[in-house]
Write a protein that holds these residues in place. Structure first.
Motif, mmCIF file in Angstrom:
data_model
loop_
_atom_site.group_PDB
_atom_site.id
_atom_site.type_symbol
_atom_site.label_atom_id
_atom_site.label_comp_id
_atom_site.label_asym_id
_atom_site.label_seq_id
_atom_site.Cartn_x
_atom_site.Cartn_y
_atom_site.Cartn_z
ATOM 1 N N ASN A 13 0.908 -1.147 -0.094
ATOM 2 C CA ASN A 13 -0.024 -0.106 -0.035
ATOM 3 C C ASN A 13 0.917 1.182 0.079
ATOM 4 N N ILE A 16 -0.283 3.715 2.735
ATOM 5 C CA ILE A 16 -0.096 3.494 4.275
ATOM 6 C C ILE A 16 0.984 2.338 4.320
ATOM 7 N N PHE A 19 0.854 -0.989 6.375
ATOM 8 C CA PHE A 19 -0.477 -1.699 6.327
ATOM 9 C C PHE A 19 -0.447 -3.037 6.690
ATOM 10 N N MET A 23 -6.256 -3.665 9.733
ATOM 11 C CA MET A 23 -6.485 -2.126 9.739
ATOM 12 C C MET A 23 -7.831 -1.845 8.904
ATOM 13 N N ASP A 26 -11.147 -0.526 10.484
ATOM 14 C CA ASP A 26 -10.949 0.901 11.085
ATOM 15 C C ASP A 26 -10.996 1.814 10.057
ATOM 16 N N LEU A 27 -10.201 1.603 9.175
ATOM 17 C CA LEU A 27 -10.071 2.526 7.839
ATOM 18 C C LEU A 27 -11.578 2.457 7.155
ATOM 19 N N TRP A 28 -12.241 1.498 7.047
ATOM 20 C CA TRP A 28 -13.494 1.519 6.355
ATOM 21 C C TRP A 28 -14.509 2.337 7.334
ATOM 22 N N GLU A 30 -13.748 4.885 9.270
ATOM 23 C CA GLU A 30 -13.259 6.238 9.240
ATOM 24 C C GLU A 30 -13.782 6.808 8.089
ATOM 25 N N LYS A 31 -13.643 5.968 6.888
ATOM 26 C CA LYS A 31 -14.040 6.327 5.400
ATOM 27 C C LYS A 31 -15.710 6.898 5.512
#
Length: 116
Positions: A13, A16, A19, A23, A26-28, A30-31
């Motif tokens: 990635n 990131i 990566f 993770m 959490d990324l989903w 946040e998005k």
């Protein structure tokens, strides 16, 4: 295949560096909390595209080459034989190439140094 490679962490990635697949959740989240908008780099005319970094492109092409090589190298010796090239050409062109033509192509691909 590529998508699975990305989420499994096999494809690096570029955004990131450290990566880890775990993770993603959490990324989903946040998005999902962010307002939906496309960065300008992802807009190209009316079609939405994503630009690949050189590292991503290299990883994708290497993966595809390895997958294709597994198909081509039927005896798994790591060397393309004339019959393997003939099968590849038949697959790509939908015609059965003559052995003489396959041999000529093998010689041309090997170059002058292979004849010495």
């Amino acid at each position: 295949d590529w998508f699975m490679d990305v989420i499994s962490g096999e494809v690096p990635n570029s955004q990131i560096p450290n990566f880890k697949p775990e993770m993603l959740f959490d990324l989903w989240r946040e998005k999902a909390a962010e307002p939906a908008q496309l960065p300008s780099m992802l807009r190209q005319g009316s079609a939405v595209t994503r630009l690949l970094s050189q590292a991503e492109e290299r990883a994708i092409l290497l993966q595809k080459l390895e997958e294709a090589w597994e198909y081509i190298d039927v005896n798994h010796d790591g060397v393309m034989q004339a019959d393997e090239l003939q099968q590849l050409l038949a697959h790509c062109s939908s015609i059965q190439p003559q052995a003489e033509i396959v041999r000529e192509l093998m010689d041309r691909m090997a170059g002058d140094g292979a004849r010495e």
